[in-house]
Design an enzyme around this catalytic site. Structure first.
Site, PDB file in Angstrom:
ATOM      1  N   ASP A  67       0.678  13.702  18.934  1.00 55.73           N
ATOM      2  CA  ASP A  67       0.447  14.726  17.908  1.00 55.73           C
ATOM      3  C   ASP A  67      -0.084  16.016  18.515  1.00 55.73           C
ATOM      4  OD1 ASP A  67      -2.009  13.676  18.617  1.00 55.73           O
ATOM      5  OD2 ASP A  67      -2.441  12.799  16.673  1.00 55.73           O
ATOM      6  N   ASN A 136     -11.135   6.754   9.453  1.00 58.87           N
ATOM      7  CA  ASN A 136     -10.560   6.360   8.164  1.00 58.87           C
ATOM      8  C   ASN A 136      -9.277   5.539   8.362  1.00 58.87           C
ATOM      9  OD1 ASN A 136      -8.774   8.277   9.038  1.00 58.87           O
ATOM     10  ND2 ASN A 136      -8.597   9.330   7.080  1.00 58.87           N
ATOM     11  N   HIS A 138      -6.726   6.461  10.423  1.00 52.60           N
ATOM     12  CA  HIS A 138      -5.498   7.199  10.733  1.00 52.60           C
ATOM     13  C   HIS A 138      -5.001   6.892  12.140  1.00 52.60           C
ATOM     14  CE1 HIS A 138      -8.123  10.714  12.147  1.00 52.60           C
ATOM     15  NE2 HIS A 138      -7.335  10.497  13.187  1.00 52.60           N
ATOM     16  N   GLU A 143      -2.313   9.800   8.046  1.00 51.30           N
ATOM     17  CA  GLU A 143      -3.434   9.341   7.233  1.00 51.30           C
ATOM     18  C   GLU A 143      -3.059   8.009   6.573  1.00 51.30           C
ATOM     19  OE1 GLU A 143      -6.079  10.670   7.777  1.00 51.30           O
ATOM     20  OE2 GLU A 143      -5.862  12.809   8.124  1.00 51.30           O
TER      21      GLU A 143
HETATM   22  C1  GLP Z   1      -7.587  12.338  16.408  1.00 51.58           C
HETATM   23  C2  GLP Z   1      -6.217  12.073  17.044  1.00 51.58           C
HETATM   24  C3  GLP Z   1      -5.891  10.615  17.041  1.00 51.58           C
HETATM   25  C4  GLP Z   1      -7.056   9.808  17.576  1.00 51.58           C
HETATM   26  C5  GLP Z   1      -8.224   9.972  16.642  1.00 51.58           C
HETATM   27  C6  GLP Z   1      -9.460   9.199  17.072  1.00 51.58           C
HETATM   28  O1  GLP Z   1      -7.513  12.639  15.071  1.00 51.58           O
HETATM   29  N1  GLP Z   1      -5.182  12.793  16.417  1.00 51.58           N
HETATM   30  O2  GLP Z   1      -4.717  10.390  17.801  1.00 51.58           O
HETATM   31  O3  GLP Z   1      -6.717   8.458  17.681  1.00 51.58           O
HETATM   32  O4  GLP Z   1      -8.560  11.340  16.559  1.00 51.58           O
HETATM   33  O5  GLP Z   1     -10.185   9.958  17.969  1.00 51.58           O
HETATM   34  P1  GLP Z   1     -11.397   9.449  18.814  1.00 51.58           P
HETATM   35  O6  GLP Z   1     -10.813   8.592  19.881  1.00 51.58           O
HETATM   36  O7  GLP Z   1     -12.019  10.694  19.369  1.00 51.58           O
HETATM   37  O8  GLP Z   1     -12.286   8.702  17.908  1.00 51.58           O
END
Ligand code: GLP
Length: 218
Positions: A67, A136, A138, A143
């Site tokens: 993404d 949440n 995602h 989402e």
């Molecule tokens: C972001 C990314 C996701 C990632 C998520 C969790 O929103 N787009 O791909 O998995 O955050 O992030 P973290 O690993 O910092 O908790």
């Protein structure tokens, strides 16, 4: 599905790096799907160490990132282009031409997303997709109420996601409110998926992912 629990973040990162390293060793022209966020940071450091120890060669590897925020440019320090370059790519011997990340500044969203899916297919599909999970639940920027049939597309970010990602920005108001993301369909077409989750903040999302019904909104 195999669930592996380890003692801490460091053990998880080493274990994850071993799985990615095995993929790279067994198939030197593998297609890897990569994730950003805090979770995979140490995994990337472990892979860089293995590269420095001459255990790994990324010269034939192709990558597709999950993404990118919409509306910010590659050189913006909050972009996932910037994250990938500065946390992984600049330390290994991957060819620039083999790195694929969605263009957050595209003027033609539909075309950018379709071209991304086509390029993944033309590369033979993703051999191993690394994923994190949001608080949440995602995945990428999909989402929890997402259409399971979605391919790469523009996503409006959930309030919880904006709040959670505000830690990377000066303030919540600076967090982009939309993003381009591989869809669940794109992700599920990967031959293997490695989902990483660490820490109490992720416990509820992991519990629900493993124990609750999967709801489809199609
Ligand atoms: C972001 C990314 C996701 C990632 C998520 C969790 O929103 N787009 O791909 O998995 O955050 O992030 P973290 O690993 O910092 O908790």
């Amino acid at each position: 599905m195999k669930i592996v629990t380890v003692d801490d973040y460091s053990e998880m990162s080493k274990f994850a790096a071993k799985i990615v390293a095995s993929q790279v060793i067994l198939k030197d022209n593998s297609v890897l799907g990569l994730a950003t966020g805090d979770t995979p940071l140490q995994m990337y450091r472990e892979l860089i160490n293995l590269y420095n120890e001459e255990e790994l060669d990324f010269s034939k590897i192709t990558t597709f990132n999950l993404d990118e925020y919409y509306g910010i440019s590659e050189d913006n320090p909050h972009s996932y282009h910037y994250y990938m370059k500065n946390n992984f790519f600049k330390f290994i011997n991957i060819a620039d031409s083999n790195i694929n990340i969605l263009d957050g500044k595209t003027k033609d969203i539909e075309r950018e997303c379709k071209a991304y899916d086509n390029k993944i297919a033309a590369a033979g599909g993703i051999d191993l997709q690394v994923l994190g999970i949001g608080v949440n639940g995602h995945i990428g920027f999909n989402e929890p109420d997402v259409n399971f049939e979605a391919e790469t597309h523009l996503v409006k970010l959930d309030e919880k996601t904006v709040e959670s990602n505000a830690r990377f920005f000066a303030s919540k108001e600076d967090v982009p409110t939309s993003a381009l993301s591989m869809g669940i369909k794109t992700i599920m077409q990967s031959k293997k998926i490695l989902l990483l989750a660490s820490g109490p903040k992720k416990a509820e999302a992991v519990f629900k992912m493993l124990k609750e019904d999967v709801k489809r909104f199609v």
